[in-house]
Design an enzyme around this catalytic site. Sequence first.
Site, PDB file in Angstrom:
ATOM      1  N   CYS A 123       0.858  -1.197   0.000  1.00 29.50           N
ATOM      2  CA  CYS A 123       0.000   0.000   0.000  1.00 29.50           C
ATOM      3  C   CYS A 123       0.892   1.245   0.000  1.00 29.50           C
ATOM      4  O   CYS A 123       0.586   2.250  -0.631  1.00 29.50           O
ATOM      5  CB  CYS A 123      -0.893   0.029   1.236  1.00 29.50           C
ATOM      6  SG  CYS A 123      -1.859  -1.472   1.499  1.00 29.50           S
ATOM      7  N   HIS A 182       0.967   5.110  -1.420  1.00 29.17           N
ATOM      8  CA  HIS A 182       0.311   5.963  -0.430  1.00 29.17           C
ATOM      9  C   HIS A 182       1.178   6.264   0.783  1.00 29.17           C
ATOM     10  O   HIS A 182       0.660   6.478   1.873  1.00 29.17           O
ATOM     11  CB  HIS A 182      -1.006   5.321   0.024  1.00 29.17           C
ATOM     12  CG  HIS A 182      -2.032   5.219  -1.065  1.00 29.17           C
ATOM     13  ND1 HIS A 182      -2.682   6.322  -1.574  1.00 29.17           N
ATOM     14  CD2 HIS A 182      -2.513   4.160  -1.756  1.00 29.17           C
ATOM     15  CE1 HIS A 182      -3.521   5.939  -2.522  1.00 29.17           C
ATOM     16  NE2 HIS A 182      -3.440   4.629  -2.664  1.00 29.17           N
ATOM     17  N   ARG A 219     -13.224  -0.719  -2.320  1.00 34.12           N
ATOM     18  CA  ARG A 219     -12.076   0.155  -2.613  1.00 34.12           C
ATOM     19  C   ARG A 219     -10.754  -0.590  -2.323  1.00 34.12           C
ATOM     20  O   ARG A 219      -9.834  -0.598  -3.121  1.00 34.12           O
ATOM     21  CB  ARG A 219     -12.196   1.435  -1.779  1.00 34.12           C
ATOM     22  CG  ARG A 219     -11.053   2.424  -1.857  1.00 34.12           C
ATOM     23  CD  ARG A 219     -10.800   2.963  -3.223  1.00 34.12           C
ATOM     24  NE  ARG A 219      -9.870   2.141  -3.966  1.00 34.12           N
ATOM     25  CZ  ARG A 219      -9.449   2.371  -5.195  1.00 34.12           C
ATOM     26  NH1 ARG A 219      -9.863   3.424  -5.850  1.00 34.12           N
ATOM     27  NH2 ARG A 219      -8.613   1.577  -5.777  1.00 34.12           N
ATOM     28  N   CYS A 231      -7.680  -1.916  -4.816  1.00 28.48           N
ATOM     29  CA  CYS A 231      -6.273  -1.565  -4.572  1.00 28.48           C
ATOM     30  C   CYS A 231      -5.409  -2.813  -4.681  1.00 28.48           C
ATOM     31  O   CYS A 231      -4.375  -2.804  -5.335  1.00 28.48           O
ATOM     32  CB  CYS A 231      -6.110  -0.954  -3.182  1.00 28.48           C
ATOM     33  SG  CYS A 231      -6.439   0.810  -3.133  1.00 28.48           S
TER      34      CYS A 231
END
Lengths: 270, 212
Positions: free
Chosen positions: A179, A183, A227, A231
Amino acid sequence: MQRKFAFGSAIGILTVSLSFSSSVFSQTPSDEIAKYREMIADGNPSELYEAAGEDLWKKPAGPKNATLKKCDLGLGPGVVKGAAAQLPRYFKDTNKVQDLESRLMTCMQTLQGRNPKEMVDAPFQVGPKKDIEAIVAYIVTASKGEKIKVSTNHPKEKEMYELGKRAFYFQGGPMDFSCASCHGEDGKRIRLQDLPNLTTQKGATLGWGYWPAYRVSSGQFWTMQQRLNDCYRQQRFPFPIYGSDLTVALSMYMAKNANGGTVETPGLKR
Amino acid sequence: MKNKNIKSLLACASLLIAVVLPACDVMAQQQNDPKFNKMMKEGFRAEGIAGLDRIQQDETQKFCSDPVFAGSEKGQAMREKIQKINMDSIRQPSDGKYIGDWKKGEAIAQSGRGATWTDKADTPIGGGCYNCHQIDKKEISYGTIGPSLWNYGKMRGNSQELIVYTWNRINNSKAYNACSNMPRFAHFKLLNEQQIQDLMALLLDPASPVNQ
């Protein structure tokens, strides 16, 4: 007379500076997207899901022919307002930390007698998942404008946060992504898409605070579980299981990081 | 006799401490947490071409999943080790050719497709380069996770050293930066040799739009 003149010139200056700023600053793609979002903000199609969700919440259903009106989302049985702003949290009855969607599955099982496995296995946007998605729209709309306030006081909540943090940095797949690859830093983007830095309060609010959202590109209302699922698809990982501890842990990490920010759900996304 | 034994034992012990301790430090970075492992194992299922083997981390992925340790002074030795493993895995072009066709390279750089569970095994995998890099300035839809590559060759020339460096970097960026964000395109067979030659041309060919 003089006052009127002053007022008029103030308007004039304002008009000039506004048109100036729009011609200079709206050149960046993010601004164009923001403008587009503003244009359609008046009619967020999530409202349709929200109305359907309210019906599903109040209408008897399932083998036990019961409503969800006694469902406890953490603020007491039946309390919907503000509930989404304090999730995920620890629940005594399940002895687990749960996010909104895993908690809804618990309520649908205990109150209505529905089988959670059917909900987990169903594809997004159809069958029992569609019901949950509508209910999610109803619940999160009732927290719009509230402050995000997620607790890590319970040891299980604290533990979930730490597990989520570790999962956030877990690299895998044929592209070595985690992730954090997208991010974990400020001011980055993929193609034209701005990427919130979910490790900061500001960035986490932009992410957690605006999902679930209506996605213009797919014409669908997406829950946070969907969501996260997409991802992981783009990370080239295997398929994250709906409502699993992994997905709750990641939600806990984002939500806690976003504490103090404002709930803007349902958001309106590209 | 006894004394001598003790002496050699002591020597042994200090040697052990010297050798083992740094290794312990390395291991201390990612404690093997059974709870975390269980959560990851139970958190995924295989779907299409995306099997559960994708969450079996190799040494590089394991190391880089702990960015605090990976970026620390203590992580230095391990960083170098990871870079060496990745450098050693790189193969130079089998036909000795480094530069292919920049037009094909541009198409590979544009495509971000492939390798997800909604793709087929034979879905062509793109380089996805524009996702993170500015390359040809005419393409305004570019990401900023990686540095701009506009005028890459024009600014750096075309020495053999630069050519090999660029080849290596596209093949396996972790050879230079253990936890680079860039995928290891050759290592995971995301791109083949010819595709990498074409990307090389996009960056280095004087005729490429990148170098105008």
